[in-house]
Design an enzyme around this catalytic site. Structure first.
Site, PDB file in Angstrom:
ATOM      1  N   ILE A  32       0.944  -1.271  -0.117  1.00 40.54           N
ATOM      2  CA  ILE A  32       0.137   0.238   0.105  1.00 40.54           C
ATOM      3  C   ILE A  32       0.499   1.099  -0.110  1.00 40.54           C
ATOM      4  O   ILE A  32       0.612   2.367  -0.971  1.00 40.54           O
ATOM      5  CB  ILE A  32      -1.428   0.141   0.980  1.00 40.54           C
ATOM      6  CG1 ILE A  32      -1.693  -1.517   1.298  1.00 40.54           C
ATOM      7  CG2 ILE A  32      -1.830   1.362   1.011  1.00 40.54           C
ATOM      8  CD1 ILE A  32      -2.362  -1.814  -0.051  1.00 40.54           C
ATOM      9  N   GLU A  33       1.776   1.552   0.551  1.00 39.03           N
ATOM     10  CA  GLU A  33       2.762   2.086   0.810  1.00 39.03           C
ATOM     11  C   GLU A  33       3.409   3.082  -0.503  1.00 39.03           C
ATOM     12  O   GLU A  33       3.541   3.996  -0.675  1.00 39.03           O
ATOM     13  CB  GLU A  33       3.835   2.128   1.705  1.00 39.03           C
ATOM     14  CG  GLU A  33       2.999   1.695   3.241  1.00 39.03           C
ATOM     15  CD  GLU A  33       2.848   3.486   3.949  1.00 39.03           C
ATOM     16  OE1 GLU A  33       2.839   4.790   3.576  1.00 39.03           O
ATOM     17  OE2 GLU A  33       2.165   3.913   4.691  1.00 39.03           O
TER      18      GLU A  33
END
Length: 554
Positions: free
Chosen positions: A181-182
């Site tokens: 996600i990051e």
């Protein structure tokens, strides 16, 4: 095997002035990986607290729990206070698995051939998140199978290490998926807000968790250091909120913002769980994205996605660095391309690795062995670059002439924009020569910085708010300054874009007319201020006299 370790601060390899010898009676012999699939296996390198304790002792003694014998060098070996260190003989470097330095890694073992994805599935602990956003993001990923495949292929280098750390701390396995996600597992990822690395640490947060950010390295991009910091941060947030969904929201939005959102809901008698809080869109989608990735990992077939296979063994090993060495030479000795080398060693900011600041490099197993062999037989200098501190403020052209290089090359390697001066105390990367032929000291490797000042008309610092779809280039055009300078002032790349409302720092020229006008304003304000003070004093005096007169009348 024997490891010669240089500096107490280089704790990732255990210590500074120690030679570590593996006792054959105390630990198993380290055996090479023998992958039947042809995938190169490697290891990682965090620090063992027990090893720190052993190396702090002043004598030589065995440490049975580690299978190590520690022999400390004489005090003179560490008495180095100068900015540069004298050259030392090349020492043989042995690859190690830093998480488990005393264990045998055998790829013929059945457990090493297991599917890492299955191991991750068995560690899922987060409660389900009932939200339509999870379904939306599952559909988004499922509609982009090539993107998912690329992400999982990049994760292949790092995921085993992260899973090991997550399990060692007893954390939910879903946290190992957070870099999807990051950063999509891109260690060079840099956001418009200057968050960096696979865990996307902001500069201030990174410093709080001891991630060094200086001229030569940025530990926010270091796979080992940033993983340790990120998991420590998540653990702290979980202790603070007692809920993993809130902890994850705080990781994205900041604990202070989440605390205020909880307080607002509590004051209104509303629920304070993650789904009930009023949050920015990014944070509102953040946890659902993680749950969407969890669903894909849990059942890739049902969503028509393919997860790149990852075996259950270390991907990289760490190799100690005892001397400064060029990045290009290190990659060549390891038999790797620059891209592959930087994928495992992304924290380097310059074309040279400083032994005093970077205790080890990470390499695939076979490449680690090749590096050690080639380093042992290498003839010639290891580093063609060193650090030089500027004693007085000077132009880059003058600095280049003094160190014997072209101005263009000096500007390029040190990222100095046009029309800027190098201020006194700055550290520049320069070629090694007769006058600069020593390894860089630990003090300089850790504190190196470069400070620039405009070379020309006076400038004034101005902070502007970015408009929608603004970028470095669009703001540079709007204010008539070079894009390279806008990027340097804001510590971003020249191709970076800014979110609407982002504060952008500029240094704009101030004309003599503007300077005179501003000076006139200052004088006018000062004069007005003096007049106001005089009037105030007169009023106070007049008031006192009135009071006296009234009193006398009575």
């Amino acid at each position: 095997m024997t490891l010669h370790l240089q500096s107490l601060r280089r704790l990732a390899l255990c210590a500074s002035v120690a030679v570590v010898s593996v006792w054959t009676s105390g630990c198993s012999t380290f055996t090479p990986f023998a992958s039947s699939t042809g995938q190169q296996a490697q290891t990682k390198a965090p620090v063992l607290s027990t090893a720190k304790a052993v190396l702090s002792r002043p004598d030589t003694r065995p440490e049975s729990s580690l299978g190590l014998k520690v022999e400390l060098s004489p005090p003179a070996a560490i008495a180095r206070e100068s900015l540069s260190l004298p050259a030392e003989p090349v020492v043989e470097a042995h690859p190690i698995d830093p998480l488990n330095p005393g264990s045998v890694v055998n790829l013929d073992d059945d457990r090493a051939r297991e599917d890492l994805w299955q191991r991750i599935r068995g560690g899922f602990q987060l409660p389900e998140l009932e939200s339509e956003l999870v379904d939306q993001h599952v559909q988004w990923y499922a509609a982009r199978p090539e993107y998912v495949t690329r992400m999982t292929q990049r994760a292949n280098r790092y995921l085993y290490h992260i899973v090991e750390e997550v399990e060692r701390r007893g954390l939910p396995a879903e946290l190992a998926l957070l870099p999807f996600i990051e950063s999509a597992f891109n260690p060079q990822a840099l956001s418009s807000a200057r968050a960096s690395g696979i865990w996307q640490f902001m500069p201030a947060t990174g410093k709080h968790f001891d991630l060094r950010q200086n001229l030569f390295r940025d530990d926010r991009r270091d796979v080992l250091a940033s993983t340790d910091a990120a998991l420590s941060y998540l653990q702290r947030l979980h202790r603070m909120f007692g809920d993993w969904h809130l902890a994850l929201a705080a990781y994205n939005w900041g604990e202070g913002n989440v605390q205020r959102a909880i307080r607002r809901n509590a004051q209104q008698g509303l629920p304070t769980d993650y789904l009930s809080l009023n949050m920015p869109a990014e944070t509102r989608h953040y946890v659902p994205k993680l749950h969407a990735v969890r669903r894909l990992v849990a059942s890739p077939e049902s969503h028509q996605v393919t997860l790149a296979p990852i075996e259950n063994h270390p991907y990289f090993l760490s190799v100690p660095i005892e001397r400064d060495i060029d990045v290009a030479l290190a990659a060549e000795l390891a038999g790797l391309s620059m891209n592959d080398f930087r994928a495992l060693n992304p924290s380097m900011n310059k074309p040279v690795i400083l032994a005093a600041g970077t205790p080890q490099i990470l390499l695939p197993y076979e490449n680690a062995s090749l590096f050690s062999k080639n380093l042992r037989t290498h003839q010639g200098p290891l580093a063609s670059w060193t650090a030089w501190q500027v004693r007085r403020t000077m132009r880059p052209a003058d600095a280049a002439k003094q160190v014997g290089m072209s101005e263009r090359e000096l500007r390029e390697v040190n990222r100095i924009p046009p029309r800027m001066l190098v201020k006194a105390g700055s550290t520049l990367l320069v070629p090694r020569g007769k006058e600069h032929d020593r390894d860089v000291s630990e003090r300089l490797a850790d504190s190196a910085m470069i400070a620039l000042a405009p070379d020309g008309p006076s400038t004034k610092r101005r902070v502007v708010r970015a408009r929608a779809k603004d970028s470095v280039k669009s703001i540079a055009r709007r204010y008539g300054v070079p894009a390279s300078q806008v990027a340097q002032w804001n510590k971003v790349g020249t191709r970076a874009s800014f979110a609407k409302g982002h504060r952008v720092v500029l240094y704009l020229p101030v004309s003599k007319r503007n300077l005179a006008a501003e000076s006139g304003k200052v004088r006018k304000v000062a004069k007005s201020s003096r007049s106001a003070k005089s009037s105030t004093k007169m009023a106070r005096k007049s008031g006192k006299q009135s009071k006296v007169r009234v009193a006398s009348a009575r």
